[in-house]
Write a protein that holds these residues in place. Sequence first.
Motif: not given
Length: 165
Positions: A68-76
């Motif tokens: 499923q959805e995974c691996g997102n990084k915020t504030g990049v």
Amino acid sequence: TTLSYDPVEELGDMPEFGMILKIDADYDHVEWYGMGPAETYADRCEGAKLGIYKNHVMDNVARYMVPQECGNKTGVRWAKVTDRRGRGLLFEGDSMNFSALPWTPHEMENARHPFELPEVHYTVIRAAMQQMGVAGDNSWGARPLPEYLLDVSKKLSFTFRFRGI
């Protein structure tokens, strides 16, 4: 590059506002200046720290029983996706969401087990203004809180840059 969205009354929740592109799987090194080192989402970033992190594309795949959805990084602020010789793409934006994975969202959503995922042929890069929160505040399917949804009732605009390195 600037992406724009004009409100559509019939549109429900928008999971993400950004772009996806696929490049050859040889580009499997990721480095970013943003929240990390683990995946982060709008409603799942309290334990993360702002910093410069490095990993490989496959490291961003969560080991869930159902893909499923995974691996997102915020504030990049910036992210690089390169091959072993350091050639690739540099993305720059103002606090964007970013991910680099071996499969598209469609491929992950259509696999019931990890062994059903297709052979890896590309790196799938996502640069987004925002992605909705993951919710799960309980174990029976709670929706993301309103502050972690994209406000589709107003115009949206997302500007970022990318170039070869």
